[in-house]
Design a protein around this motif. Structure first.
Motif, PDB file in Angstrom:
ATOM      1  N   LEU A 126      40.208   3.828 -28.741  1.00 47.26           N
ATOM      2  CA  LEU A 126      41.849   3.743 -29.086  1.00 47.26           C
ATOM      3  C   LEU A 126      42.097   2.499 -28.652  1.00 47.26           C
ATOM      4  CD1 LEU A 126      42.958   6.333 -26.318  1.00 47.26           C
ATOM      5  CD2 LEU A 126      42.343   6.500 -28.421  1.00 47.26           C
ATOM      6  N   ASN A 127      41.702   1.423 -28.551  1.00 46.42           N
ATOM      7  CA  ASN A 127      42.331   0.050 -28.742  1.00 46.42           C
ATOM      8  C   ASN A 127      41.697   0.103 -29.844  1.00 46.42           C
ATOM      9  OD1 ASN A 127      42.873  -0.774 -26.258  1.00 46.42           O
ATOM     10  ND2 ASN A 127      40.873  -1.337 -25.676  1.00 46.42           N
ATOM     11  N   LEU A 128      40.528   0.652 -31.239  1.00 47.31           N
ATOM     12  CA  LEU A 128      40.317  -0.133 -32.074  1.00 47.31           C
ATOM     13  C   LEU A 128      41.510   0.662 -32.919  1.00 47.31           C
ATOM     14  CD1 LEU A 128      36.089   0.561 -32.608  1.00 47.31           C
ATOM     15  CD2 LEU A 128      37.219  -1.619 -32.757  1.00 47.31           C
ATOM     16  N   VAL A 129      41.753   1.672 -33.134  1.00 46.78           N
ATOM     17  CA  VAL A 129      42.661   2.111 -33.636  1.00 46.78           C
ATOM     18  C   VAL A 129      44.148   0.873 -33.502  1.00 46.78           C
ATOM     19  CG1 VAL A 129      44.881   3.663 -33.848  1.00 46.78           C
ATOM     20  CG2 VAL A 129      42.381   4.816 -33.546  1.00 46.78           C
ATOM     21  N   LYS A 130      44.174   1.097 -32.723  1.00 50.30           N
ATOM     22  CA  LYS A 130      45.889  -0.628 -32.566  1.00 50.30           C
ATOM     23  C   LYS A 130      45.525  -1.471 -33.374  1.00 50.30           C
ATOM     24  CE  LYS A 130      47.467   1.735 -27.544  1.00 50.30           C
ATOM     25  NZ  LYS A 130      46.788   1.542 -26.144  1.00 50.30           N
ATOM     26  N   GLN A 131      43.998  -2.334 -33.177  1.00 52.88           N
ATOM     27  CA  GLN A 131      43.233  -3.495 -34.016  1.00 52.88           C
ATOM     28  C   GLN A 131      43.493  -3.084 -35.139  1.00 52.88           C
ATOM     29  OE1 GLN A 131      40.220  -4.359 -32.350  1.00 52.88           O
ATOM     30  NE2 GLN A 131      41.136  -3.853 -29.765  1.00 52.88           N
ATOM     31  N   GLY A 132      44.501  -1.774 -35.976  1.00 51.89           N
ATOM     32  CA  GLY A 132      43.818  -1.919 -37.353  1.00 51.89           C
ATOM     33  C   GLY A 132      42.685  -1.758 -37.420  1.00 51.89           C
ATOM     34  N   VAL A 133      41.298  -0.469 -37.069  1.00 48.30           N
ATOM     35  CA  VAL A 133      39.832  -0.245 -37.369  1.00 48.30           C
ATOM     36  C   VAL A 133      40.609   1.908 -37.261  1.00 48.30           C
ATOM     37  CG1 VAL A 133      38.104  -0.045 -36.756  1.00 48.30           C
ATOM     38  CG2 VAL A 133      39.710  -1.852 -36.546  1.00 48.30           C
ATOM     39  N   GLY A 134      40.073   2.351 -38.591  1.00 46.96           N
ATOM     40  CA  GLY A 134      39.998   3.943 -38.335  1.00 46.96           C
ATOM     41  C   GLY A 134      39.015   4.268 -38.101  1.00 46.96           C
ATOM     42  N   VAL A 135      39.835   5.087 -36.858  1.00 43.99           N
ATOM     43  CA  VAL A 135      38.097   5.989 -36.479  1.00 43.99           C
ATOM     44  C   VAL A 135      38.489   7.590 -36.255  1.00 43.99           C
ATOM     45  CG1 VAL A 135      37.538   6.427 -34.025  1.00 43.99           C
ATOM     46  CG2 VAL A 135      38.452   4.250 -34.384  1.00 43.99           C
ATOM     47  N   HIS A 136      37.272   7.825 -36.585  1.00 43.11           N
ATOM     48  CA  HIS A 136      37.144   9.283 -36.625  1.00 43.11           C
ATOM     49  C   HIS A 136      35.821  10.029 -36.166  1.00 43.11           C
ATOM     50  CE1 HIS A 136      35.877  13.924 -38.589  1.00 43.11           C
ATOM     51  NE2 HIS A 136      37.083  13.019 -38.680  1.00 43.11           N
ATOM     52  N   CYS A 137      36.232  11.389 -34.726  1.00 42.75           N
ATOM     53  CA  CYS A 137      34.989  11.743 -34.229  1.00 42.75           C
ATOM     54  C   CYS A 137      34.114  12.517 -35.159  1.00 42.75           C
ATOM     55  CB  CYS A 137      35.833  12.633 -33.061  1.00 42.75           C
ATOM     56  SG  CYS A 137      34.138  13.248 -31.532  1.00 42.75           S
ATOM     57  N   GLY A 138      32.660  11.478 -35.566  1.00 40.14           N
ATOM     58  CA  GLY A 138      32.191  12.518 -36.175  1.00 40.14           C
ATOM     59  C   GLY A 138      31.033  13.356 -36.021  1.00 40.14           C
TER      60      GLY A 138
END
Length: 392
Positions: free
Chosen positions: A309-321
């Motif tokens: 969730l911190n990555l998302v806040k930092q502007g990194v896209g996240v998906h659960c593959g």
């Protein structure tokens, strides 16, 4: 092996090595403001990857040389779309499209470049079938030149140590990117390598594993990303978790990251024979509850996913593959736990892909003894699981 060896105890490793393709690709021009991977967006906490939701289709993933490929029929993709999903992750073991004997376990450095057009066309056909029903396809190298998390293979070199392996890795990604360079970026993305880890002996999954240094992983991912974006600068590129953990060291690469929905493994892989050799010593799955001397609940899960969730806040896209549960976990426990997993992910704008559509982790023909299945065109449908997935 019903599914690839699970990364429960896999670490990654300390190595110092500078990587890159044989041909150095110039730095990419800045992406356009509306690029799917643009860093120009504000870091508002909005996930930069779409909230894709769907399934893994593992037709080509198995690295074992004895594995017989069975192609997914077209109607499966229609069902996925009709149920309201929009995503297919397609893990591929690269030997499945080489011009070598299907029984060949020991691959040479020369073999790695022997791409078979007819076999490639079979993979393309599956991709196009999914896209026909407006399903985004994420193409993943489950086995890449010099690396696989699973057993049943023998590589001539190590992706993390050897430049020749890294050159071959870039070659394969350049090949696929060229293949789809004129396809809408809304229809395809590229997932670099499944569940990276480091072993001193890359061909022995029982050998000691340690953490891949951030700089090393960064350089490997950067080289492959540049090879892909040389063909289309707007392609989605996704890197997998570093030994199951978020990889902030990749944050400057303008690529997404892929997490997993298997925590805790005492629930998701209860009695899975390739993870737990002796099922008799496994704690009974509970949710929430005490398992193996530790209490697990939603709060523990939220803590586990914080780095993502911190990555998302930092502007990194996240998906659960990948996410889901082996067939032996009691169904009510599975659904209670999985509901919390999906709540945390989707509540933060993170999509998911169930492993798998059909099979022991799946929604069809999962071989659970405690499910009242519905008949679905001759298949056994887990309707409760379908409704849970649709609700997120």
């Amino acid at each position: 092996m019903t599914r690839r060896t699970f990364l429960r105890n896999v670490g990654l490793a300390t190595v110092a090595h500078v990587v890159g393709c044989t041909k150095v690709i110039p730095e990419l021009a800045a992406l356009t403001a509306n690029s799917v991977n643009s860093n120009t967006e504000s870091k508002s906490g909005k996930n930069k990857l779409p909230k894709w939701k769907g399934f893994n289709i593992p037709d080509y993933f198995q690295p074992d040389p004895w594995y017989e490929i069975k192609h997914t029929p077209e109607e499966y993709f229609k069902w996925v779309a009709d149920w309201g999903f929009d995503f297919i992750r397609m893990p591929v073991a690269y030997p499945t499209y080489l011009n070598i004997s299907p029984k060949k376990q020991f691959i040479s450095a020369e073999d790695v470049y022997k791409i078979d057009e007819n076999k490639v066309e079979q993979i393309e056909k599956t991709i196009y079938l999914a896209q026909k029903y407006n399903l985004h396809v994420s193409l993943n190298l489950h086995r890449a030149p010099g690396y696989c998390v699973s057993t049943g293979y023998n590589e001539p070199y190590n992706l993390w140590n050897d430049k020749s392996a890294q050159d071959a890795f870039c070659h394969h990604w350049s090949f696929w990117a060229k293949r789809f360079k004129n396809i809408s970026t809304g229809k395809i993305s590229f997932d670099l390598v499944n569940e990276p880890c480091y072993r001193e002996n890359i061909n022995d999954t029982k050998s000691k594993t340690t953490a891949v240094p951030g700089t090393l992983y960064h350089n490997v991912a950067k080289a492959a990303t540049e090879a892909i974006r040389k063909e289309n600068r707007n392609f989605y590129v996704i890197a997998e978790a570093n030994n199951g953990y978020a990889a902030p060291e990749l944050a400057d690469l303008n690529i997404g990251q892929s997490c997993r929905g298997y925590y805790p493994y005492e629930i998701s892989h209860y009695k899975a024979p390739w993870v737990y050799p002796d099922p008799a010593y496994q704690p009974t799955p509970l949710w929430p509850g005490n398992m193996g001397g530790r209490y697990y609940d939603r709060a523990a899960m939220e803590e586990y996913y914080k780095p993502w969730l911190n990555l998302v806040k930092q502007g990194v896209g996240v998906h659960c593959g990948e996410c889901g549960c082996w067939k032996q976990t009691p169904h009510d426990v599975f659904l209670a736990w999985f509901g919390d997993v999906l709540d945390i992910l989707t509540g933060n704008g993170i999509g998911f892909a169930l492993w798998e559509l059909k099979g022991d982790f799946g929604m069809l023909n999962s071989n659970r003894s405690d499910v009242q299945y519905e008949n679905w065109y001759g298949h056994k449908l887990d309707k409760k699981l379908l409704k849970l997935l649709q609700s997120k």
